[in-house]
Design an enzyme around this catalytic site. Sequence first.
Site, mmCIF file in Angstrom:
data_model
loop_
_atom_site.group_PDB
_atom_site.id
_atom_site.type_symbol
_atom_site.label_atom_id
_atom_site.label_comp_id
_atom_site.label_asym_id
_atom_site.label_seq_id
_atom_site.Cartn_x
_atom_site.Cartn_y
_atom_site.Cartn_z
ATOM 1 N N GLU A 177 0.828 -1.221 0.000
ATOM 2 C CA GLU A 177 0.000 0.000 0.000
ATOM 3 C C GLU A 177 0.856 1.262 0.000
ATOM 4 O OE1 GLU A 177 -3.613 2.281 2.429
ATOM 5 O OE2 GLU A 177 -2.601 0.593 3.380
ATOM 6 N N LYS A 213 -2.774 -2.060 -2.805
ATOM 7 C CA LYS A 213 -3.819 -1.185 -2.267
ATOM 8 C C LYS A 213 -3.411 0.242 -2.595
ATOM 9 C CE LYS A 213 -6.583 0.036 1.788
ATOM 10 N NZ LYS A 213 -7.124 -0.396 3.088
#
Length: 295
Positions: A177, A213
């Site tokens: 992420e 993400k």
Amino acid sequence: MTANAAMLEQIKSGQGFIAALDQSGGSTPKALKGYGIEGDAFSNDEEMFALIHDMRSRIVTAPCFNGQKVIGAILFERTMDGDAGGKPVPALLWERGVVPFLKVDKGLEDEADGVQLMKPNPGLDDLCARAVAKGVFGTKMRSVINLANEEGVKAIVEQQFAEAARIAAHGLVPIIEPEVNIKSAERDAADRLLLEEVLAALDAWTGEPVMLKLSLPTEAGLFQPLVDHPKVLRVVALSGGFARPEACVELAKNPGIIASFSRALLEDLRHQMSDDEFNKSLGSAIDEIHAASVA
């Protein structure tokens, strides 16, 4: 089919989204305030974490929180170690068809070169071993890009993929992420730099597929090469500060990307609600985010 193979299939092909229930120490007071619990309701960390665990238990035991629309859930370490509905949380989730993930990062360094790298994480291997023992499928770790700085973005991606290799060695699927700050004046340029660096890192990656993400891009469809990449199991999106209606509109513009929302999932839930009100409100949020994820 082994549990891991069934979990892999649910994440790869499931028509739904991943709930982010991983607020950590720093973000917990804000999450509790949003839930209607003020700071004077607790006097130490133990009381605070007990209150947030009660909130998460209420969510994961709600009838609407199941694998039909919620295909995975990212947990905070204490939630992984806790019980809900009389069962360990990861086991309860998987019984409902929801694949458990664990947030493993230890927070962010101060900004340098327009980015915030993750703090060092010497205990990562021990944490991964504990997660495997508890039936967790994957992990998530977050860093932040504030400016379109080439060196900074490169450093973020290098660190994320180096940690991903440590995680994958335990048989866990890492969610990488590198969040682009949606309030950044250089957001679009940062999106493009990030895309370039992640594609290069994926080409060099020799392990099993990873997950990504990402913040929803300024230009709809920009991350399609990542959605289509053979080394990417799934691309999920954070809400990044968008309220749910706006986050869902932006998400629906990006086919193949599904939600992994935290605040946008929980924003209407209140501690004071009756169980019926709570379940109805949560069900409505799940329906809205699911529809945008499969649009």
